[in-house]
Design an enzyme around this catalytic site. Structure first.
Site, PDB file in Angstrom:
ATOM      1  N   HIS A   1     -10.408  -5.284  10.348  1.00  0.00           N
ATOM      2  CA  HIS A   1     -11.040  -4.848   8.984  1.00  0.00           C
ATOM      3  C   HIS A   1     -12.130  -4.028   9.228  1.00  0.00           C
ATOM      4  CE1 HIS A   1      -7.944  -7.714   7.628  1.00  0.00           C
ATOM      5  NE2 HIS A   1      -8.573  -7.681   6.548  1.00  0.00           N
TER       6      HIS A   1
ATOM      7  N   GLU B   1       0.638  -1.152   0.186  1.00  0.00           N
ATOM      8  CA  GLU B   1      -0.041  -0.133  -0.047  1.00  0.00           C
ATOM      9  C   GLU B   1       0.755   1.232  -0.004  1.00  0.00           C
ATOM     10  OE1 GLU B   1      -1.238  -2.581   1.223  1.00  0.00           O
ATOM     11  OE2 GLU B   1      -3.357  -2.580   0.741  1.00  0.00           O
TER      12      GLU B   1
END
Lengths: 361, 271
Positions: free
Chosen positions: A159, A90
């Protein structure tokens, strides 16, 4: 909500859809529907077709058609150059996307969920958001960061975080959080055309939800302005302000309360930076009561910001009760299903809060 | 290309003649084809790969040179983009400026491998004497050819030295000896040795070099004076250029009663 496990749930969903139409204030000429997923897909496709500089990058966006199928068909149509599968890095690919934007392209950088954007947050804030300012207007960064944000279902603590508060905190960014299919289409297009970095906070649960879509929204030039909220449901007794999925919960609560004679005005923020203060203030002056609704954590959340703005505005003098925030529970998200349900605000929590604020049994 | 002397000096003093009008400062200088200075060491390397990717994307034969120090060379994001640059044949020239020290930590104490030119692994690397002007020029020329011929990224390690401390708060002597600094200045200084080369090759006389130095010194002195005396930008520029297209009704100031007006003054060079 996409759970269709029993006949009664199907009926409830159909009823919700039919009644939802009655609440929307947009003019619907034909009864066409679109899921949020298709709205995003169409928006991305239209913008890629319109402007050669627009390209997509992220994990699984190309060959896999997108982890949540948002970019379905785009790699097939546009090829390797414009739809790029990245490795699971990322910080690296977000930085590459920002650099590409600085050099004049219009990247759409997908984070598979915004939880993973934390790995890249330095690139979003320090490289993207601040550069136009630091360079005294020499280098702008026309980038879009998009992906699902906040609570999903059964994905546990790492998450499920909502990043609305973190990103909307920073000047230099624009942050949007759409709810309806029209919101998603109009805002992703507006974000891509915007010369500044825009964070688009989507929601996994909303992807499969279908909404009625006006003729106007089907146009290739349909845009939703960044920074403007929408009154999803007018009302006179109390204002509910929410973004993303919390708008659905608020509308459900409003429907239940209407049955008891309480008319809620539901505001769909659509943007959280800039925040449409004017629309909220106007509504509070009308209803004299305000509840903010969000799925994110309470401390320093979106609701906190709305409260502060109301306190500092003319609306304060029109309040008949303190502003209340309905939020997710201040704890990491548990995996246990019943606990997860209890960790997030449900329509009955909003109903409970409204009745308490209005001093109704 | 590049930023004129005054643009650099005034940016250091934060005055309006600075290349970022004084708003960026020492770490955030910008100009045509120069995308900064980044205060987060290592973050500029992915940006560089992105800029090179944009060149490739638009079909130009442009390359991007992404520079970082021996300290930043251990950053994870640098490895992330070595991977992507190699995978996608991005025309990026990675340049590690190895001056022997991070801030105060020597390379031996920071890196398990100090052969920075090999740290790119599958990205080919070249070690260069960064104190030799001609070596640097040749390495640059070679790398630009390499990248523009579609071979992908390349890595250069420039062996150099840092005379002063890392920043204003670092005297630069707590982690090394003054003798070490003196030795480099006397035997390896790039400007002195290049000057000697020029004179030895009879491309210019010592007299001509002296005159050139005096001219440059005078220009620098002049610009330093300007940089110290020029005014700062006005207070209203505190809230300009936050956005290229602001959607905010007003910018909030210190208190809710301070509603400031945003203005976009800049003309972005990359658009």
């Amino acid at each position: 909500m996409v759970t269709l496990s029993t006949g009664s749930v199907i009926l409830v969903n159909v009823a919700k859809f039919l009644t939802r139409r009655a609440f929307s204030t947009s003019r619907i000429v034909e009864a066409q529907q679109m899921t949020v997923r298709d709205a995003l897909n169409t928006g991305l496709d239209e913008e890629m077709e319109r402007d050669e500089r627009v390209f997509l990058l992220g994990e699984e966006v190309a060959m896999y058609d997108g982890a949540y199928k948002i970019s379905r068909g785009l790699w097939k149509k546009y090829g390797d150059k414009r739809v790029i599968d990245t490795p699971i890095t990322e910080m690296g690919f977000a930085g590459i996307a920002v650099g590409a934007a600085m050099a004049g392209l219009r990247p759409v950088c997908e984070f598979m969920t915004f939880n993973f954007s934390m790995q890249a947050i330095d690139q979003v804030i320090n490289s993207a958001a601040k550069t136009f300012y630091m360079s005294a207007g020499k280098v702008n960064v026309p980038i879009v960061f998009r992906g699902p944000n906040g609570a999903a279902a059964g994905v546990a603590a790492q998450h499920s975080q909502c990043f609305g508060a973190w990103y909307s905190h920073c000047p230099g960014l624009k942050v949007v959080s759409p709810y309806t299919a029209e919101d998603h289409k109009g805002l992703i297009k507006a974000a891509i055309r915007d010369p500044d970095p825009v964070v688009v906070l989507e929601n996994e649960i909303l992807y499969g939800v279908a909404f009625p879509v006006s003729d106007e929204a089907m146009s290739k030039d349909f845009l939703v302005p960044i920074g403007k909220a929408k009154i999803e449901r007018p009302g006179s007794h109390i204002t509910l302000v929410a973004h993303s999925r919390a708008v659905e919960l608020s509308l459900d609560a409003a429907k239940e309360l209407a049955g008891e004679g309480i008319e809620c005005e539901v505001i769909n923020l659509r943007s959280i930076r800039p925040l449409d203060e004017e629309t909220i203030v106007k509504s509070v002056i009308k209803t004299n009561h305000l509840i903010t609704v969000e799925q994110g954590w309470p401390q320093c959340g979106i609701g906190s910001e709305v409260c502060a703005r109301i306190m500092e505005s003319e609306a304060f003098y029109h309040l008949d009760a303190p502003v209340i925030r309905v939020t997710g529970v201040d704890a990491p998200m548990p995996y246990t299903k019943s606990l997860e349900l209890a960790a997030l605000p449900q329509p009955h929590d909003i109903v409970r809060a409204v009745k308490r604020v209005l001093n109704v049994k | 290309m590049g930023v004129p002397q005054l643009g650099v000096l005034s940016e250091l003093t934060g005055r309006q003649s600075g290349c970022a009008r004084g708003k960026g400062g020492s770490m955030h200088m910008y100009g045509k084809n120069f995308y900064g200075g980044n205060g987060i060491v290592g973050a500029q390397v992915p940006l560089g790969v992105g800029i090179a990717l944009a060149s490739k994307y638009s079909g130009s034969d442009g390359v991007c040179i992404a520079l970082y120090g021996d300290g930043a060379a251990n950053q994870g994001q640098v490895y992330e983009v070595y991977n992507m640059a190699k995978l996608w044949d991005v025309p990026c020239i990675f340049v590690c400026e190895n001056n022997g020290y991070g801030m105060g930590t020597s390379v031996e104490r920071a890196s398990a491998s100090t052969a920075y030119y090999t740290r790119g692994d599958y990205v080919p690397g070249i070690w260069v004497d960064g104190m030799d002007v001609l070596a640097v020029r040749e390495a640059a020329r070679y790398s630009v050819d390499y990248c523009t011929s579609g071979k992908g990224p390349i890595l250069l390690e420039m062996a150099t030295y840092r005379y002063s401390g890392h920043s204003m708060s670092d005297p630069g002597t707590s982690y090394r000896t003054r003798e070490e600094i003196q030795e480099v200045r006397q035997t390896r200084d790039p400007v002195t040795s290049f000057k000697e080369k020029i004179i030895a090759a009879e491309l210019a006389t010592a007299e001509e070099m002296k005159n050139l130095e005096n001219k440059i010194r005078a220009a620098v002195d002049e610009n330093v004076k300007k940089a110290k005396s020029d005014k700062e930008i006005g207070l209203e520029e505190l809230v300009t250029d936050i956005y290229a297209d602001s959607k905010e009704e007003y910018i909030r100031g210190i208190t809710p009663w301070d509603r400031l007006e945003h203005k976009t003054l800049g003309m972005a060079v990359n658009v």
